[in-house]
Design a protein around this motif. Sequence first.
Motif, PDB file in Angstrom:
ATOM      1  N   ALA A 146       0.940  -0.965  -0.169  1.00  0.00           N
ATOM      2  CA  ALA A 146      -0.172  -0.252   0.472  1.00  0.00           C
ATOM      3  C   ALA A 146       0.879   1.545  -0.095  1.00  0.00           C
ATOM      4  O   ALA A 146       0.604   2.172  -0.112  1.00  0.00           O
ATOM      5  N   THR A 147       2.101   0.627  -0.179  1.00  0.00           N
ATOM      6  CA  THR A 147       2.979   1.944  -0.408  1.00  0.00           C
ATOM      7  C   THR A 147       2.341   3.195  -2.050  1.00  0.00           C
ATOM      8  O   THR A 147       2.721   4.366  -1.969  1.00  0.00           O
ATOM      9  N   ARG A 148       2.113   2.563  -2.514  1.00  0.00           N
ATOM     10  CA  ARG A 148       1.010   2.612  -3.902  1.00  0.00           C
ATOM     11  C   ARG A 148      -0.116   2.528  -3.735  1.00  0.00           C
ATOM     12  O   ARG A 148      -0.696   1.484  -3.920  1.00  0.00           O
ATOM     13  N   GLY A 149      -0.981   3.187  -3.009  1.00  0.00           N
ATOM     14  CA  GLY A 149      -2.507   2.911  -3.093  1.00  0.00           C
ATOM     15  C   GLY A 149      -2.917   4.297  -2.664  1.00  0.00           C
ATOM     16  O   GLY A 149      -2.490   5.301  -2.233  1.00  0.00           O
ATOM     17  N   ILE A 150      -4.449   3.979  -2.658  1.00  0.00           N
ATOM     18  CA  ILE A 150      -5.640   5.201  -2.353  1.00  0.00           C
ATOM     19  C   ILE A 150      -6.172   5.232  -1.070  1.00  0.00           C
ATOM     20  O   ILE A 150      -6.313   4.157  -0.083  1.00  0.00           O
ATOM     21  N   HIS A 151      -6.520   6.128  -0.258  1.00  0.00           N
ATOM     22  CA  HIS A 151      -6.641   6.691   0.840  1.00  0.00           C
ATOM     23  C   HIS A 151      -5.831   5.855   2.080  1.00  0.00           C
ATOM     24  O   HIS A 151      -6.933   6.087   3.252  1.00  0.00           O
ATOM     25  N   ARG A 152      -4.835   6.736   2.286  1.00  0.00           N
ATOM     26  CA  ARG A 152      -4.251   6.102   3.714  1.00  0.00           C
ATOM     27  C   ARG A 152      -3.039   6.019   3.236  1.00  0.00           C
ATOM     28  O   ARG A 152      -1.812   5.183   3.331  1.00  0.00           O
ATOM     29  N   VAL A 153      -2.929   7.374   2.928  1.00  0.00           N
ATOM     30  CA  VAL A 153      -1.879   8.040   2.233  1.00  0.00           C
ATOM     31  C   VAL A 153      -0.469   7.849   3.600  1.00  0.00           C
ATOM     32  O   VAL A 153       0.693   7.750   3.656  1.00  0.00           O
ATOM     33  N   PRO A 154      -1.371   8.386   5.372  1.00  0.00           N
ATOM     34  CA  PRO A 154      -0.454   8.456   6.795  1.00  0.00           C
ATOM     35  C   PRO A 154      -0.045   6.996   6.337  1.00  0.00           C
ATOM     36  O   PRO A 154       1.376   6.808   6.601  1.00  0.00           O
ATOM     37  N   TYR A 155      -0.788   5.956   5.950  1.00  0.00           N
ATOM     38  CA  TYR A 155      -0.539   4.597   6.339  1.00  0.00           C
ATOM     39  C   TYR A 155       0.435   4.055   5.331  1.00  0.00           C
ATOM     40  O   TYR A 155       1.601   3.176   5.888  1.00  0.00           O
ATOM     41  N   SER A 156       0.260   4.610   4.018  1.00  0.00           N
ATOM     42  CA  SER A 156       1.921   4.220   3.431  1.00  0.00           C
ATOM     43  C   SER A 156       2.384   4.797   3.073  1.00  0.00           C
ATOM     44  O   SER A 156       3.843   4.260   3.534  1.00  0.00           O
ATOM     45  N   ALA A 157       2.915   5.972   3.815  1.00  0.00           N
ATOM     46  CA  ALA A 157       4.069   6.660   4.643  1.00  0.00           C
ATOM     47  C   ALA A 157       5.403   6.030   5.430  1.00  0.00           C
ATOM     48  O   ALA A 157       6.094   5.855   5.401  1.00  0.00           O
ATOM     49  N   ALA A 158       3.581   5.523   6.479  1.00  0.00           N
ATOM     50  CA  ALA A 158       4.517   4.517   7.713  1.00  0.00           C
ATOM     51  C   ALA A 158       5.296   3.259   6.823  1.00  0.00           C
ATOM     52  O   ALA A 158       6.367   3.516   7.519  1.00  0.00           O
ATOM     53  N   LYS A 159       4.520   2.670   6.162  1.00  0.00           N
ATOM     54  CA  LYS A 159       5.285   1.296   5.187  1.00  0.00           C
ATOM     55  C   LYS A 159       6.048   1.592   4.556  1.00  0.00           C
ATOM     56  O   LYS A 159       7.466   0.535   4.366  1.00  0.00           O
ATOM     57  N   GLY A 160       6.077   2.778   3.489  1.00  0.00           N
ATOM     58  CA  GLY A 160       7.236   3.197   3.075  1.00  0.00           C
ATOM     59  C   GLY A 160       8.863   3.091   4.376  1.00  0.00           C
ATOM     60  O   GLY A 160      10.306   2.920   4.165  1.00  0.00           O
ATOM     61  N   GLY A 161       8.033   4.185   5.199  1.00  0.00           N
ATOM     62  CA  GLY A 161       9.384   4.644   6.160  1.00  0.00           C
ATOM     63  C   GLY A 161       9.768   2.319   6.762  1.00  0.00           C
ATOM     64  O   GLY A 161      11.564   2.207   6.774  1.00  0.00           O
ATOM     65  N   ILE A 162       8.493   1.439   6.159  1.00  0.00           N
ATOM     66  CA  ILE A 162       9.552   0.450   6.820  1.00  0.00           C
ATOM     67  C   ILE A 162      10.012  -0.433   5.739  1.00  0.00           C
ATOM     68  O   ILE A 162      11.549  -1.063   6.301  1.00  0.00           O
ATOM     69  N   ASN A 163      10.010  -0.325   4.509  1.00  0.00           N
ATOM     70  CA  ASN A 163      10.345  -0.585   4.354  1.00  0.00           C
ATOM     71  C   ASN A 163      12.269   0.487   3.759  1.00  0.00           C
ATOM     72  O   ASN A 163      13.480  -0.626   3.380  1.00  0.00           O
ATOM     73  N   ALA A 164      12.079   1.285   3.728  1.00  0.00           N
ATOM     74  CA  ALA A 164      13.832   2.407   4.036  1.00  0.00           C
ATOM     75  C   ALA A 164      14.502   1.185   5.357  1.00  0.00           C
ATOM     76  O   ALA A 164      16.373   1.256   5.443  1.00  0.00           O
ATOM     77  N   LEU A 165      13.913   1.600   6.483  1.00  0.00           N
ATOM     78  CA  LEU A 165      14.556   0.913   7.539  1.00  0.00           C
ATOM     79  C   LEU A 165      14.742  -0.814   7.073  1.00  0.00           C
ATOM     80  O   LEU A 165      15.922  -0.492   7.423  1.00  0.00           O
ATOM     81  N   THR A 166      14.060  -1.415   6.378  1.00  0.00           N
ATOM     82  CA  THR A 166      14.991  -2.927   5.711  1.00  0.00           C
ATOM     83  C   THR A 166      15.967  -2.837   5.029  1.00  0.00           C
ATOM     84  O   THR A 166      16.781  -3.439   5.604  1.00  0.00           O
ATOM     85  N   GLN A 167      16.517  -1.888   4.630  1.00  0.00           N
ATOM     86  CA  GLN A 167      16.798  -1.847   3.132  1.00  0.00           C
ATOM     87  C   GLN A 167      18.075  -0.870   3.677  1.00  0.00           C
ATOM     88  O   GLN A 167      19.627  -1.488   3.677  1.00  0.00           O
ATOM     89  N   SER A 168      17.656   0.131   4.730  1.00  0.00           N
ATOM     90  CA  SER A 168      19.656   0.557   5.237  1.00  0.00           C
ATOM     91  C   SER A 168      19.786   0.289   6.884  1.00  0.00           C
ATOM     92  O   SER A 168      20.818  -0.086   6.799  1.00  0.00           O
ATOM     93  N   LEU A 169      19.052  -0.700   7.288  1.00  0.00           N
ATOM     94  CA  LEU A 169      19.443  -1.917   8.634  1.00  0.00           C
ATOM     95  C   LEU A 169      20.183  -2.841   8.033  1.00  0.00           C
ATOM     96  O   LEU A 169      21.043  -3.313   8.293  1.00  0.00           O
ATOM     97  N   ALA A 170      19.554  -3.546   6.790  1.00  0.00           N
ATOM     98  CA  ALA A 170      20.871  -4.940   6.455  1.00  0.00           C
ATOM     99  C   ALA A 170      21.666  -3.797   5.852  1.00  0.00           C
ATOM    100  O   ALA A 170      22.759  -5.521   6.291  1.00  0.00           O
ATOM    101  N   MET A 171      22.478  -2.694   5.431  1.00  0.00           N
ATOM    102  CA  MET A 171      23.550  -2.576   5.267  1.00  0.00           C
ATOM    103  C   MET A 171      24.152  -2.516   6.346  1.00  0.00           C
ATOM    104  O   MET A 171      25.764  -2.740   6.558  1.00  0.00           O
ATOM    105  N   GLU A 172      23.512  -1.887   7.497  1.00  0.00           N
ATOM    106  CA  GLU A 172      24.071  -2.110   8.994  1.00  0.00           C
ATOM    107  C   GLU A 172      25.060  -2.801   9.671  1.00  0.00           C
ATOM    108  O   GLU A 172      26.004  -2.905  10.005  1.00  0.00           O
TER     109      GLU A 172
END
Length: 260
Positions: A146-172
């Motif tokens: 739902a990072t790409r979806g309608i009517h839940r932009v704040p939720y989408s932003a939160a899940k986009g944050g989880i994706n970023a956490l996943t990728q950046s922390l994996a590097m660390e």
Amino acid sequence: MTDFFPGRFDGKVMVITGAAQGIGRAVALRAAKEGARVLLVDRADFVADVAAEAGEAASFFIADLETYEGAAAALAHADATFGGVDILINNVGGAIRMRPFQEFEPQQIDAEIRRSLMPTLYATHAAVPHLLKRGGGTIVNVSSNATRGIHRVPYSAAKGGINALTQSLAMELAEKNIRVVATAPGGTNAPPRRIPRNGEGDSDAEKAWMSQAVRQVTDSALMKRYGTIEEQVAPILFLASDEASYITGDVLPVAGGDLG
């Protein structure tokens, strides 16, 4: 019929958040069948019933993971109960409201971020020292397409944050023998929630907006359907297992062909 893999998690301690219902409950029950010792974490007291269903290898802990104190206490309890932590499944989250972005009030935006991003950030931060002490481990984040979806932009932003956490922390953490991965579920058929996502209830307008979002999710999926709980659990546990030992930093869409 779901295939089980007896012994797949023998010797592993797994912490599952949001384990009282839905995907988290199903992950906990299957992981226990596959040999894991599991700690089921939720703020709903009926998580105790799920732990009893999971059997002798399961325990539970009631905590509010929207607070850092709750997350830290849950991971400390897992360590004290089982002698360590090998795997964390971050499953807390879910859109509270569905409405066009301009219809969200500021406090409602805050609530969506607090529900669907902060528990994963907090639990992950609390888990890392325990994984390091164990010599490595795995974190599986349940994100969303739902990072790409309608009517839940704040939720989408939160899940986009989880994706970023996943990728950046994996590097660390790769050099520390800790894998960080995620699934991105699409629409999923689940039993009725015992605790509603929006305790205030939905207005007629919100029900209409939700119907539009459901149609968008179905239309965006190549398979034109919602998934089942089992279709979400299997990829989560695959990524948590040693079978996925060369996978880290990836977000796996599980959404019938909708990449989000």
